[in-house]
Design a protein around this motif. Structure first.
Motif, mmCIF file in Angstrom:
data_model
loop_
_atom_site.group_PDB
_atom_site.id
_atom_site.type_symbol
_atom_site.label_atom_id
_atom_site.label_comp_id
_atom_site.label_asym_id
_atom_site.label_seq_id
_atom_site.Cartn_x
_atom_site.Cartn_y
_atom_site.Cartn_z
ATOM 1 N N ARG A 25 -12.034 -6.424 0.594
ATOM 2 C CA ARG A 25 -13.201 -5.557 0.470
ATOM 3 C C ARG A 25 -12.865 -4.073 0.608
ATOM 4 O O ARG A 25 -13.750 -3.230 0.561
ATOM 5 C CB ARG A 25 -14.244 -5.925 1.528
ATOM 6 C CG ARG A 25 -14.875 -7.279 1.316
ATOM 7 C CD ARG A 25 -15.800 -7.624 2.455
ATOM 8 N NE ARG A 25 -16.463 -8.896 2.251
ATOM 9 C CZ ARG A 25 -17.755 -9.086 2.418
ATOM 10 N NH1 ARG A 25 -18.539 -8.108 2.808
ATOM 11 N NH2 ARG A 25 -18.272 -10.283 2.219
ATOM 12 N N GLY A 26 -11.600 -3.762 0.826
ATOM 13 C CA GLY A 26 -11.197 -2.366 0.953
ATOM 14 C C GLY A 26 -11.462 -1.771 2.328
ATOM 15 O O GLY A 26 -11.453 -0.541 2.492
ATOM 16 N N ILE A 27 -11.682 -2.602 3.309
ATOM 17 C CA ILE A 27 -11.911 -2.120 4.674
ATOM 18 C C ILE A 27 -10.555 -1.736 5.261
ATOM 19 O O ILE A 27 -9.599 -2.501 5.202
ATOM 20 C CB ILE A 27 -12.590 -3.208 5.533
ATOM 21 C CG1 ILE A 27 -13.983 -3.508 4.974
ATOM 22 C CG2 ILE A 27 -12.657 -2.793 6.991
ATOM 23 C CD1 ILE A 27 -14.675 -4.697 5.608
ATOM 24 N N GLU A 28 -10.500 -0.545 5.804
ATOM 25 C CA GLU A 28 -9.241 -0.037 6.337
ATOM 26 C C GLU A 28 -9.377 0.380 7.784
ATOM 27 O O GLU A 28 -10.477 0.513 8.312
ATOM 28 C CB GLU A 28 -8.781 1.168 5.508
ATOM 29 C CG GLU A 28 -8.491 0.830 4.065
ATOM 30 C CD GLU A 28 -8.073 2.033 3.246
ATOM 31 O OE1 GLU A 28 -8.233 3.182 3.717
ATOM 32 O OE2 GLU A 28 -7.569 1.830 2.141
ATOM 33 N N SER A 29 -8.240 0.599 8.393
ATOM 34 C CA SER A 29 -8.174 1.083 9.762
ATOM 35 C C SER A 29 -7.041 2.095 9.835
ATOM 36 O O SER A 29 -6.020 1.939 9.178
ATOM 37 C CB SER A 29 -7.914 -0.088 10.709
ATOM 38 O OG SER A 29 -7.846 0.365 12.034
ATOM 39 N N LEU A 88 -7.980 -5.805 14.676
ATOM 40 C CA LEU A 88 -9.266 -6.036 15.340
ATOM 41 C C LEU A 88 -10.349 -5.113 14.811
ATOM 42 O O LEU A 88 -11.498 -5.532 14.617
ATOM 43 C CB LEU A 88 -9.114 -5.859 16.852
ATOM 44 C CG LEU A 88 -8.262 -6.908 17.563
ATOM 45 C CD1 LEU A 88 -8.049 -6.526 19.027
ATOM 46 C CD2 LEU A 88 -8.874 -8.286 17.443
ATOM 47 N N GLU A 89 -9.985 -3.861 14.542
ATOM 48 C CA GLU A 89 -10.965 -2.926 13.998
ATOM 49 C C GLU A 89 -11.411 -3.355 12.600
ATOM 50 O O GLU A 89 -12.594 -3.283 12.269
ATOM 51 C CB GLU A 89 -10.398 -1.511 13.957
ATOM 52 C CG GLU A 89 -11.402 -0.501 13.444
ATOM 53 C CD GLU A 89 -10.865 0.913 13.361
ATOM 54 O OE1 GLU A 89 -11.707 1.828 13.319
ATOM 55 O OE2 GLU A 89 -9.643 1.118 13.318
ATOM 56 N N MET A 90 -10.475 -3.824 11.790
ATOM 57 C CA MET A 90 -10.834 -4.291 10.452
ATOM 58 C C MET A 90 -11.782 -5.484 10.523
ATOM 59 O O MET A 90 -12.759 -5.557 9.779
ATOM 60 C CB MET A 90 -9.577 -4.652 9.657
ATOM 61 C CG MET A 90 -8.771 -3.440 9.232
ATOM 62 S SD MET A 90 -7.200 -3.878 8.464
ATOM 63 C CE MET A 90 -7.744 -4.758 7.016
ATOM 64 N N ILE A 91 -11.509 -6.417 11.435
ATOM 65 C CA ILE A 91 -12.374 -7.582 11.591
ATOM 66 C C ILE A 91 -13.755 -7.144 12.078
ATOM 67 O O ILE A 91 -14.779 -7.652 11.606
ATOM 68 C CB ILE A 91 -11.732 -8.624 12.536
ATOM 69 C CG1 ILE A 91 -10.527 -9.269 11.844
ATOM 70 C CG2 ILE A 91 -12.743 -9.681 12.965
ATOM 71 C CD1 ILE A 91 -9.689 -10.160 12.744
ATOM 72 N N THR A 92 -13.797 -6.191 12.990
ATOM 73 C CA THR A 92 -15.077 -5.681 13.494
ATOM 74 C C THR A 92 -15.874 -5.022 12.379
ATOM 75 O O THR A 92 -17.091 -5.235 12.259
ATOM 76 C CB THR A 92 -14.835 -4.683 14.648
ATOM 77 O OG1 THR A 92 -14.141 -5.363 15.703
ATOM 78 C CG2 THR A 92 -16.131 -4.111 15.175
#
Length: 131
Positions: A25-29, A88-92
């Motif tokens: 989904r392109g979610i990054e940290s 963990l931040e990506m999962i959140t």
């Protein structure tokens, strides 16, 4: 609480499919933010322990633990911790994104609905056990 081998494997699988979905989904940290967080957490822990005489042994134990885990330095340990924080931040962020898309009815049981979402990711994942 002790976990069985199967429980540990299932937890790893669930975390991995969530990480993969977040990436898809392109979610990054940010590594820099995660490293800063790791350093702050470590420094707060050490500072707190140094303020209490009874915790000085714990400080030694933490450094021994870091060494026994195979890290050659605090920096190497913090680097690995930062990578964990990033995941963990990506999962959140994924969880927030998914739960925001829930209907009002689903939002009433958001935790359960999110677990169903993760179940669907696991079910559709191509998982191969290698012994």
């Amino acid at each position: 609480q002790y976990k069985t081998k199967e429980e540990i494997i299932q937890k790893i699988i669930r975390n991995t499919v969530q990480e993969q979905e977040a990436e898809r989904r392109g979610i990054e940290s940010s590594y820099e933010n995660a490293l800063e967080y790791a350093k702050e957490s470590y420094n707060l822990l050490i500072e707190d322990m140094n303020n209490r005489e009874e915790d000085k042994k714990m400080y030694e134990d933490i450094n021994k633990y870091i060494e026994e885990m195979g890290y050659s330095s605090i920096d190497e340990y913090l680097d690995e911790e930062a990578k964990v924080f990033m995941k963990l931040e990506m999962i959140t962020k994924l969880k927030s994104q998914v739960t925001e898309s829930f209907s009002e009815k689903q939002k009433q049981n958001a935790e359960e609905e999110y677990e169903k979402f993760v179940d669907s990711l696991v079910k559709s994942a191509k998982i191969e056990y290698l012994e």
